[in-house]
Design a protein around this motif. Structure first.
Motif, PDB file in Angstrom:
ATOM      1  N   ALA A 137      40.095  21.134  39.683  1.00 48.02           N
ATOM      2  CA  ALA A 137      39.827  22.605  39.538  1.00 48.02           C
ATOM      3  C   ALA A 137      41.200  23.430  39.358  1.00 48.02           C
ATOM      4  N   PHE A 138      41.165  24.280  38.219  1.00 43.74           N
ATOM      5  CA  PHE A 138      42.106  25.020  37.926  1.00 43.74           C
ATOM      6  C   PHE A 138      42.381  26.396  38.978  1.00 43.74           C
ATOM      7  N   SER A 139      43.492  26.530  39.428  1.00 43.84           N
ATOM      8  CA  SER A 139      43.758  27.638  40.227  1.00 43.84           C
ATOM      9  C   SER A 139      44.827  28.733  39.255  1.00 43.84           C
ATOM     10  N   ALA A 140      44.448  29.772  39.059  1.00 43.28           N
ATOM     11  CA  ALA A 140      43.043  30.502  39.082  1.00 43.28           C
ATOM     12  C   ALA A 140      42.724  31.152  37.672  1.00 43.28           C
ATOM     13  N   PHE A 141      41.266  31.578  37.759  1.00 39.59           N
ATOM     14  CA  PHE A 141      40.954  31.954  36.366  1.00 39.59           C
ATOM     15  C   PHE A 141      41.700  33.472  36.202  1.00 39.59           C
ATOM     16  N   ALA A 142      42.016  34.357  37.123  1.00 37.30           N
ATOM     17  CA  ALA A 142      42.590  35.515  36.904  1.00 37.30           C
ATOM     18  C   ALA A 142      43.786  35.659  38.030  1.00 37.30           C
ATOM     19  N   ASP A 143      44.741  36.388  37.796  1.00 34.89           N
ATOM     20  CA  ASP A 143      45.676  36.885  38.509  1.00 34.89           C
ATOM     21  C   ASP A 143      45.318  37.397  39.799  1.00 34.89           C
ATOM     22  N   PHE A 144      46.022  37.336  40.782  1.00 35.18           N
ATOM     23  CA  PHE A 144      45.540  37.778  42.056  1.00 35.18           C
ATOM     24  C   PHE A 144      46.783  38.397  42.817  1.00 35.18           C
ATOM     25  N   GLY A 145      47.785  38.730  42.457  1.00 35.57           N
ATOM     26  CA  GLY A 145      48.865  39.449  43.015  1.00 35.57           C
ATOM     27  C   GLY A 145      49.819  39.121  43.855  1.00 35.57           C
ATOM     28  N   PHE A 146      50.325  37.900  43.541  1.00 39.29           N
ATOM     29  CA  PHE A 146      51.466  37.427  44.136  1.00 39.29           C
ATOM     30  C   PHE A 146      52.784  37.820  43.639  1.00 39.29           C
ATOM     31  N   THR A 151      51.864  38.377  36.310  1.00 42.71           N
ATOM     32  CA  THR A 151      52.099  37.278  35.495  1.00 42.71           C
ATOM     33  C   THR A 151      52.270  35.885  36.364  1.00 42.71           C
ATOM     34  N   ASP A 152      51.329  35.949  37.215  1.00 39.47           N
ATOM     35  CA  ASP A 152      51.289  34.496  38.105  1.00 39.47           C
ATOM     36  C   ASP A 152      50.424  33.650  37.760  1.00 39.47           C
ATOM     37  N   TYR A 153      49.245  33.451  38.402  1.00 35.48           N
ATOM     38  CA  TYR A 153      48.457  32.111  38.367  1.00 35.48           C
ATOM     39  C   TYR A 153      47.374  32.106  37.365  1.00 35.48           C
ATOM     40  N   GLY A 154      46.790  33.211  36.934  1.00 41.34           N
ATOM     41  CA  GLY A 154      45.773  33.267  36.282  1.00 41.34           C
ATOM     42  C   GLY A 154      45.739  33.019  34.681  1.00 41.34           C
ATOM     43  N   LEU A 155      44.567  32.868  34.213  1.00 41.94           N
ATOM     44  CA  LEU A 155      44.452  32.623  32.708  1.00 41.94           C
ATOM     45  C   LEU A 155      44.330  33.981  32.090  1.00 41.94           C
ATOM     46  N   ILE A 156      44.018  34.925  32.813  1.00 45.58           N
ATOM     47  CA  ILE A 156      43.972  36.280  32.293  1.00 45.58           C
ATOM     48  C   ILE A 156      44.555  37.245  33.348  1.00 45.58           C
ATOM     49  N   ARG A 157      45.197  38.323  32.883  1.00 46.68           N
ATOM     50  CA  ARG A 157      45.804  39.352  33.826  1.00 46.68           C
ATOM     51  C   ARG A 157      44.981  40.339  34.580  1.00 46.68           C
ATOM     52  N   LYS A 158      45.308  41.013  35.360  1.00 40.69           N
ATOM     53  CA  LYS A 158      44.697  42.160  36.220  1.00 40.69           C
ATOM     54  C   LYS A 158      43.816  42.950  35.295  1.00 40.69           C
ATOM     55  N   ASP A 159      44.660  43.250  33.992  1.00 39.09           N
ATOM     56  CA  ASP A 159      44.179  44.373  33.149  1.00 39.09           C
ATOM     57  C   ASP A 159      43.062  43.651  32.251  1.00 39.09           C
ATOM     58  N   LEU A 160      42.858  42.254  32.532  1.00 37.56           N
ATOM     59  CA  LEU A 160      42.017  41.658  31.614  1.00 37.56           C
ATOM     60  C   LEU A 160      42.605  41.272  30.148  1.00 37.56           C
ATOM     61  N   THR A 161      43.801  41.693  30.141  1.00 41.21           N
ATOM     62  CA  THR A 161      44.476  40.797  28.978  1.00 41.21           C
ATOM     63  C   THR A 161      44.530  39.246  29.065  1.00 41.21           C
ATOM     64  N   ILE A 162      44.092  38.617  27.883  1.00 40.63           N
ATOM     65  CA  ILE A 162      44.026  37.042  27.820  1.00 40.63           C
ATOM     66  C   ILE A 162      45.548  36.741  27.574  1.00 40.63           C
ATOM     67  N   LYS A 163      45.649  35.534  28.456  1.00 40.02           N
ATOM     68  CA  LYS A 163      47.303  34.889  28.159  1.00 40.02           C
ATOM     69  C   LYS A 163      46.815  33.839  27.048  1.00 40.02           C
ATOM     70  N   PRO A 164      47.769  33.206  26.457  1.00 32.17           N
ATOM     71  CA  PRO A 164      47.719  32.243  25.555  1.00 32.17           C
ATOM     72  C   PRO A 164      47.097  31.019  26.111  1.00 32.17           C
TER      73      PRO A 164
END
Length: 266
Positions: A137-146, A151-164
Motif C-alpha cells: 500500500a502506497f503512502s499516500a495518495f495526496a500530501d497531508f501537511g508535514f 512536497t511531502d508524501y503524496g502523488l498529488i499536492r494539496k492544490d491538486l497539482t499532479i506530480k510526475p
C-alpha cells in the motif's frame, strides 16, 4: 515501534496481539489477522531480543496464535533493506502459511523531492516484483501537511497539482490490468523494463534509466512493430517519438527518466 505509537514493552504488545487476534477469529473465523505494521523492519520494542515482527512470529508459533500476515513499512531506495526483511521473515515462517505485506511504502524524503523521484519509484516496483511482494500500500495518495511547501508524501499536492510520480505509479498499475503476464527485463547495467503482455498482440512497457548518461539502445522485440506510442514521465507525461524498423525499436531514454510505451506487433 516509536513511543508515540506504543509506549509499553515488547511483551505487552504480544499479549495484546494474542487477545485481539483470538477475539477477531472468534467473531469471524475467515477474517485475516496479523501485524505488526512496524515502521522499519528491524526495529525493536523495549525488552525484545529481536525485531518486533520476528518476536511476533516466534510468539505466534509457540502459543498457537493466529498470524495470517506479517506487515511492515518500507521507506528506502535500497533493495537490500527488503532482502534482509524477507529473508528473515521467510526463515522464521517456515511451516506457516503466512503472507508478507508492505502496508506503507514510499521514497524516502530526500528522494521524493529530487530528480531521482521517478526512477526510485520504478526501482521499488521492480523490487516488489523480484521478491514476490504482491500486496503493498502506497503512502499516500495526496500530501497531508508535514512540510510547509507541500512536497511531502503524496502523488498529488494539496492544490491538486499532479506530480510526475503519479504517472509512474499509474503506469505500473496499468501493467497488471487485463494482462496475460508481466516480466522484468534487465536490459543493461543502467536500463530496466517491465513488460506486460496484453490481449491481442500489444505490450505495455515501462522503461527506466538509473544512470546519469542518456541510454540509446536498439531493442529487438521479436516481431515486426505495427504501432508505437510513448511518453516520458520525469516531468509529467510528455509525448516521445521513438523510431523503429521491422522488429527493432530504437530506444532513447534521458538520465533518471521513465518512459512508458505501448508496442503492438504483427
Amino acid at each position: 515501534d516509536f513511543s508515540w505509537f506504543w509506549s509499553e514493552d515488547n511483551q505487552h504488545y504480544l499479549d495484546l496481539y494474542k487477545e485481539t487476534a483470538e477475539a477477531i477469529k472468534e467473531a469471524d473465523p475467515s477474517a485475516k489477522v496479523g501485524g505488526s505494521a512496524i515502521n522499519q523492519w528491524n526495529h525493536q520494542l523495549g525488552g525484545g531480543t529481536a525485531d518486533l515482527n520476528t518476536e511476533l512470529i516466534r510468539y505466534a508459533k509457540q502459543n498457537g496464535v493466529p498470524l495470517d500476515f506479517v506487515s511492515w513499512h518500507f521507506f528506502s531506495i535500497y533493495k537490500n533493506d527488503l532482502d534482509q526483511a524477507v529473508q528473515r521473515y521467510q526463515t522464521e515462517l517456515q511451516g506457516m502459511s503466512t503472507e508478507l505485506m508492505i502496508t506503507e511504502w514510499n521514497n524516502p524524503r530526500d528522494a521524493r523531492n529530487s530528480e531521482y523521484a521517478v526512477i526510485s519509484m520504478a526501482e521499488t516496483f521492480s523490487y516488489f516484483y523480484l521478491l514476490d511482494l504482491n500486496k503493498h500500500a502506497f503512502s499516500a495518495f495526496a500530501d497531508f501537511g508535514f512540510t510547509s511547501d507541500n512536497t511531502d508524501y503524496g502523488l498529488i499536492r494539496k492544490d491538486l497539482t499532479i506530480k510526475p510520480v503519479f504517472y509512474v505509479f499509474q503506469a505500473f498499475d496499468l501493467l497488471t490490468q487485463n494482462s496475460d503476464g508481466v516480466a522484468l527485463v534487465i536490459i543493461d547495467d543502467g536500463l530496466r523494463a517491465m513488460v506486460s503482455k496484453k490481449q491481442g498482440s500489444c505490450f505495455d512497457t515501462v522503461f527506466w534509466n538509473i544512470v546519469s548518461t542518456q541510454k540509446s539502445v536498439p531493442l529487438d522485440v521479436g516481431s515486426p512493430i505495427t504501432s508505437l506510442s510513448s511518453f516520458r514521465l520525469k516531468t509529467g507525461p510528455v509525448p516521445l517519438t521513438l523510431s523503429f524498423h521491422e522488429s527493432t525499436l530504437d530506444l532513447v531514454i534521458d538520465p533518471y527518466d521513465v518512459v512508458t510505451s505501448r508496442i503492438c506487433v504483427s
